[in-house]
Enzyme design. Sequence first.
Site, PDB file in Angstrom:
ATOM      1  N   ASP A  21       0.834  -1.210   0.000  1.00 29.92           N
ATOM      2  CA  ASP A  21       0.000   0.000   0.000  1.00 29.92           C
ATOM      3  C   ASP A  21       0.866   1.256   0.000  1.00 29.92           C
ATOM      4  O   ASP A  21       1.969   1.257   0.539  1.00 29.92           O
ATOM      5  CB  ASP A  21      -0.906  -0.032   1.242  1.00 29.92           C
ATOM      6  CG  ASP A  21      -2.032   0.979   1.147  1.00 29.92           C
ATOM      7  OD1 ASP A  21      -2.306   1.488   0.039  1.00 29.92           O
ATOM      8  OD2 ASP A  21      -2.649   1.284   2.191  1.00 29.92           O
ATOM      9  N   SER A  66      -7.183  -5.757  -5.982  1.00 25.31           N
ATOM     10  CA  SER A  66      -8.329  -6.343  -5.267  1.00 25.31           C
ATOM     11  C   SER A  66      -9.591  -6.243  -6.118  1.00 25.31           C
ATOM     12  O   SER A  66      -9.652  -5.446  -7.066  1.00 25.31           O
ATOM     13  CB  SER A  66      -8.554  -5.607  -3.947  1.00 25.31           C
ATOM     14  OG  SER A  66      -9.059  -4.311  -4.191  1.00 25.31           O
ATOM     15  N   ASN A  69     -10.633  -2.835  -6.302  1.00 27.12           N
ATOM     16  CA  ASN A  69      -9.835  -1.907  -7.123  1.00 27.12           C
ATOM     17  C   ASN A  69     -10.452  -1.658  -8.502  1.00 27.12           C
ATOM     18  O   ASN A  69     -10.093  -0.684  -9.171  1.00 27.12           O
ATOM     19  CB  ASN A  69      -8.392  -2.415  -7.312  1.00 27.12           C
ATOM     20  CG  ASN A  69      -7.529  -2.247  -6.086  1.00 27.12           C
ATOM     21  OD1 ASN A  69      -6.567  -2.990  -5.870  1.00 27.12           O
ATOM     22  ND2 ASN A  69      -7.829  -1.260  -5.250  1.00 27.12           N
ATOM     23  N   TRP A  70     -11.402  -2.518  -8.927  1.00 27.05           N
ATOM     24  CA  TRP A  70     -12.053  -2.276 -10.231  1.00 27.05           C
ATOM     25  C   TRP A  70     -12.848  -0.982 -10.227  1.00 27.05           C
ATOM     26  O   TRP A  70     -13.185  -0.452 -11.284  1.00 27.05           O
ATOM     27  CB  TRP A  70     -12.984  -3.434 -10.613  1.00 27.05           C
ATOM     28  CG  TRP A  70     -12.254  -4.704 -10.955  1.00 27.05           C
ATOM     29  CD1 TRP A  70     -12.287  -5.866 -10.251  1.00 27.05           C
ATOM     30  CD2 TRP A  70     -11.396  -4.953 -12.092  1.00 27.05           C
ATOM     31  NE1 TRP A  70     -11.492  -6.814 -10.866  1.00 27.05           N
ATOM     32  CE2 TRP A  70     -10.935  -6.284 -11.997  1.00 27.05           C
ATOM     33  CE3 TRP A  70     -10.955  -4.174 -13.165  1.00 27.05           C
ATOM     34  CZ2 TRP A  70     -10.069  -6.860 -12.933  1.00 27.05           C
ATOM     35  CZ3 TRP A  70     -10.088  -4.740 -14.095  1.00 27.05           C
ATOM     36  CH2 TRP A  70      -9.656  -6.062 -13.978  1.00 27.05           C
ATOM     37  N   ARG A 195      -5.278  -1.982   8.438  1.00 26.04           N
ATOM     38  CA  ARG A 195      -6.492  -2.769   8.175  1.00 26.04           C
ATOM     39  C   ARG A 195      -6.154  -3.881   7.198  1.00 26.04           C
ATOM     40  O   ARG A 195      -5.082  -3.899   6.592  1.00 26.04           O
ATOM     41  CB  ARG A 195      -7.648  -1.896   7.675  1.00 26.04           C
ATOM     42  CG  ARG A 195      -7.303  -1.004   6.538  1.00 26.04           C
ATOM     43  CD  ARG A 195      -8.507  -0.220   6.022  1.00 26.04           C
ATOM     44  NE  ARG A 195      -8.026   0.659   4.971  1.00 26.04           N
ATOM     45  CZ  ARG A 195      -7.574   1.892   5.165  1.00 26.04           C
ATOM     46  NH1 ARG A 195      -7.617   2.434   6.364  1.00 26.04           N
ATOM     47  NH2 ARG A 195      -7.095   2.597   4.160  1.00 26.04           N
ATOM     48  N   ILE A 196      -7.113  -4.808   7.019  1.00 23.73           N
ATOM     49  CA  ILE A 196      -6.862  -6.023   6.245  1.00 23.73           C
ATOM     50  C   ILE A 196      -7.399  -5.915   4.815  1.00 23.73           C
ATOM     51  O   ILE A 196      -6.952  -6.626   3.920  1.00 23.73           O
ATOM     52  CB  ILE A 196      -7.483  -7.258   6.964  1.00 23.73           C
ATOM     53  CG1 ILE A 196      -6.941  -7.373   8.407  1.00 23.73           C
ATOM     54  CG2 ILE A 196      -7.224  -8.550   6.212  1.00 23.73           C
ATOM     55  CD1 ILE A 196      -5.432  -7.512   8.521  1.00 23.73           C
ATOM     56  N   SER A 197      -8.383  -5.030   4.601  1.00 29.22           N
ATOM     57  CA  SER A 197      -8.910  -4.760   3.259  1.00 29.22           C
ATOM     58  C   SER A 197      -9.281  -6.020   2.473  1.00 29.22           C
ATOM     59  O   SER A 197      -8.910  -6.155   1.303  1.00 29.22           O
ATOM     60  CB  SER A 197      -7.920  -3.915   2.441  1.00 29.22           C
ATOM     61  OG  SER A 197      -7.671  -2.705   3.090  1.00 29.22           O
TER      62      SER A 197
HETATM   63  C1  FPP Z   1      -1.724   0.059  -3.525  1.00 25.72           C
HETATM   64  O1  FPP Z   1      -1.310   1.403  -3.463  1.00 25.72           O
HETATM   65  C2  FPP Z   1      -1.146  -0.648  -4.653  1.00 25.72           C
HETATM   66  C3  FPP Z   1      -1.834  -1.274  -5.669  1.00 25.72           C
HETATM   67  C4  FPP Z   1      -3.310  -1.294  -5.706  1.00 25.72           C
HETATM   68  C5  FPP Z   1      -1.146  -1.927  -6.792  1.00 25.72           C
HETATM   69  C6  FPP Z   1       0.113  -2.668  -6.516  1.00 25.72           C
HETATM   70  C7  FPP Z   1       0.798  -2.907  -7.805  1.00 25.72           C
HETATM   71  C8  FPP Z   1       2.136  -2.863  -8.019  1.00 25.72           C
HETATM   72  C9  FPP Z   1       3.154  -2.664  -6.970  1.00 25.72           C
HETATM   73  C10 FPP Z   1       2.628  -2.998  -9.428  1.00 25.72           C
HETATM   74  C11 FPP Z   1       2.915  -4.294 -10.032  1.00 25.72           C
HETATM   75  C12 FPP Z   1       2.893  -5.477  -9.190  1.00 25.72           C
HETATM   76  C13 FPP Z   1       3.287  -6.702  -9.575  1.00 25.72           C
HETATM   77  C14 FPP Z   1       3.129  -7.812  -8.617  1.00 25.72           C
HETATM   78  C15 FPP Z   1       3.861  -7.017 -10.902  1.00 25.72           C
HETATM   79  P1  FPP Z   1      -2.434   2.535  -3.571  1.00 25.72           P
HETATM   80  O2  FPP Z   1      -2.613   2.898  -5.006  1.00 25.72           O
HETATM   81  O3  FPP Z   1      -3.670   2.090  -2.871  1.00 25.72           O
HETATM   82  O4  FPP Z   1      -1.744   3.700  -2.789  1.00 25.72           O
HETATM   83  P2  FPP Z   1      -2.461   4.853  -1.917  1.00 25.72           P
HETATM   84  O5  FPP Z   1      -3.123   4.172  -0.767  1.00 25.72           O
HETATM   85  O6  FPP Z   1      -1.319   5.720  -1.501  1.00 25.72           O
HETATM   86  O7  FPP Z   1      -3.428   5.563  -2.822  1.00 25.72           O
END
Ligand code: FPP
Length: 247
Positions: A21, A66, A69-70, A195-197
Amino acid sequence: MSQKQNILLDKLPKHIAIIMDGNGRWAKGKGKFRIFGHQNGVKAVRETAEACAELGVQYLTLYAFSTENWSRPKEEINALMELLVSTIRKETPTLMKNGIRLQSIGNREDLPVKCRAELEESIRETEKNTRMTLVLALSYSAKWDIVNSVKEIAKQVNEGLIKPEAIDENIINTHLSTSAYPHPELMIRTSGEQRISNFLLWEIAYSELYFSPKLWPDFTKEDLFEAIINYQNRERRFGKTSEQMAQ
Ligand code: FPP
């Protein structure tokens, strides 16, 4: 000095799960678009996977996308899917070189065709590797998995294959998409959120939780070592007393 030598190799977690995260905040802090954070998060994925393989951790599960996330902006989703495709393509030779088997949990049918094809090709190519298993949670949520498991069990009850009174933890376990992996002993979340989300809800019943203040792109091998050392200094009692555990 590296913390690596302070890790007790005979008390290593077999399975580490990570909620990566903070990519968006990392980018925002630099005045960039969110995708810049995801792109820089790939470096932390590489560092963590490499460190786990070097130590002898057998399973590493990363929450990459997740079910929830969609509902992010379309451009961010598209860019993330593109990043997944290019990262899997670029990193598969490294997985081969390091004996790492790639697997995924989550609803693959939701993924864009190109992403699914790249993922499945890498899974096939790496399937005989035995040093470590890297599990990507993609279009995954624990509730989605539990609902699927319940549906599958209900179907088998309907067909007379299972008696309702025979349903136990083991039957539920075997119908989850994580059934082939041991439950994680350690779950890490970065970015300071606690949190676990909707990640591995069933599987983390007795996991130790570790929250790192680092934003995911800044997470390094040393941060992972620190998390493991912290885990190794905890007493895991599984509902028993300290005295019982000492026996
Ligand atoms: C959460 O940060 C991160 C993600 C939803 C995506 C994770 C993806 C990668 C690290 C890229 C590629 C991964 C692999 C395994 C090839 P956030 O966007 O929720 O951050 P924020 O809470 O600061 O908004």
